[in-house]
Design a protein around this motif. Sequence first.
Motif, PDB file in Angstrom:
ATOM      1  N   PHE A  50      -8.624 -33.938   0.389  1.00  0.00           N
ATOM      2  CA  PHE A  50      -8.294 -35.353   0.234  1.00  0.00           C
ATOM      3  C   PHE A  50      -8.139 -35.739  -1.236  1.00  0.00           C
ATOM      4  N   GLN A  55      -6.120 -39.271  -1.403  1.00  0.00           N
ATOM      5  CA  GLN A  55      -6.712 -40.133  -0.365  1.00  0.00           C
ATOM      6  C   GLN A  55      -8.159 -40.423  -0.764  1.00  0.00           C
ATOM      7  N   TRP A  56      -8.312 -41.436  -1.629  1.00  0.00           N
ATOM      8  CA  TRP A  56      -9.607 -41.697  -2.265  1.00  0.00           C
ATOM      9  C   TRP A  56     -10.681 -42.101  -1.273  1.00  0.00           C
ATOM     10  N   LEU A  58     -10.916 -41.320   1.961  1.00  0.00           N
ATOM     11  CA  LEU A  58     -11.331 -40.163   2.751  1.00  0.00           C
ATOM     12  C   LEU A  58     -12.118 -39.166   1.899  1.00  0.00           C
ATOM     13  N   THR A 109     -14.888 -46.664  -3.385  1.00  0.00           N
ATOM     14  CA  THR A 109     -13.613 -46.078  -2.961  1.00  0.00           C
ATOM     15  C   THR A 109     -12.616 -47.151  -2.535  1.00  0.00           C
ATOM     16  N   THR A 113      -8.782 -48.027  -4.381  1.00  0.00           N
ATOM     17  CA  THR A 113      -7.656 -47.780  -3.482  1.00  0.00           C
ATOM     18  C   THR A 113      -6.640 -48.911  -3.572  1.00  0.00           C
ATOM     19  N   TRP A 119      -0.537 -47.554   4.643  1.00  0.00           N
ATOM     20  CA  TRP A 119      -1.314 -46.458   5.228  1.00  0.00           C
ATOM     21  C   TRP A 119      -2.752 -46.430   4.732  1.00  0.00           C
ATOM     22  N   ASN A 120      -3.004 -47.054   3.597  1.00  0.00           N
ATOM     23  CA  ASN A 120      -4.385 -47.107   3.112  1.00  0.00           C
ATOM     24  C   ASN A 120      -5.255 -47.995   3.995  1.00  0.00           C
ATOM     25  N   GLN A 123      -6.552 -45.628   6.549  1.00  0.00           N
ATOM     26  CA  GLN A 123      -7.707 -44.929   5.957  1.00  0.00           C
ATOM     27  C   GLN A 123      -8.957 -45.796   6.021  1.00  0.00           C
ATOM     28  N   GLN A 155      -7.660 -41.414  12.956  1.00  0.00           N
ATOM     29  CA  GLN A 155      -7.357 -40.324  12.029  1.00  0.00           C
ATOM     30  C   GLN A 155      -6.177 -39.491  12.497  1.00  0.00           C
ATOM     31  N   TYR A 158      -3.214 -41.089  11.152  1.00  0.00           N
ATOM     32  CA  TYR A 158      -3.134 -40.930   9.700  1.00  0.00           C
ATOM     33  C   TYR A 158      -2.761 -39.499   9.306  1.00  0.00           C
ATOM     34  N   THR A 162       0.295 -37.889   7.052  1.00  0.00           N
ATOM     35  CA  THR A 162       0.123 -37.106   5.825  1.00  0.00           C
ATOM     36  C   THR A 162       0.552 -35.653   5.980  1.00  0.00           C
TER      37      THR A 162
END
Length: 196
Positions: A50, A55-56, A58, A109, A113, A119-120, A123, A155, A158, A162
């Motif tokens: 991640f 992906q901070w 995650l 986090t 972000t 998409w964040n 997450q 997930q 997601y 990714t």
Amino acid sequence: MNLFGLNVPPLLLDLTGGACVLVSLYFLWSKRAVYWHWSNLSLLPYFLLFLSGGQWMLAGLQVTYLLFGIHGLYLWHLEARRARGEIRFNEPLWYGVTWVASLLIFAYTVAVTNFGAAWNWVQFAAVTLALVANFGTTRRWAWSWPVWIAVNAVQAVYFWHTGYWVLFALQFVLAGMSVYGWREWRRDEAREVAFA
């Protein structure tokens, strides 16, 4: 990802983490403490995966998982000793300590972000649900399993986005394993009520 001069492909990190998670859930079904060791072992490859993908949240979640892993292992040890009548411990302190650290990491986090990227938000939903599920797991509460299933659903979406294909496929396996775990833990709770 370049790690100590070695080029580690994301797929290898993905596969290594997934294998450890599958082994860990096998032990979680029977509430065996070795679950925490395998779960903690999965965190490094996932953290690196991640981190390399930016992906901070995650990546930060893996740090909170480690806190829950250490806390859960020790908490289960304390509860086993309490059940044998060997000790009493400060339950509010031990049940709350990891929440404070986890929420601080979660806040950090979230702060780093960019929520301008849609998409964040996915997450964010996955990480929030996972924190709740982790808390239930450390307490061995059956309701944690359906929350894990919700985590798997979010997930899966997601990881499809990714392109983490092993993690994507793993979500379906984990959801199936969670259904079984939920059934087993509910049976345990029913037996505990019957013997109380």
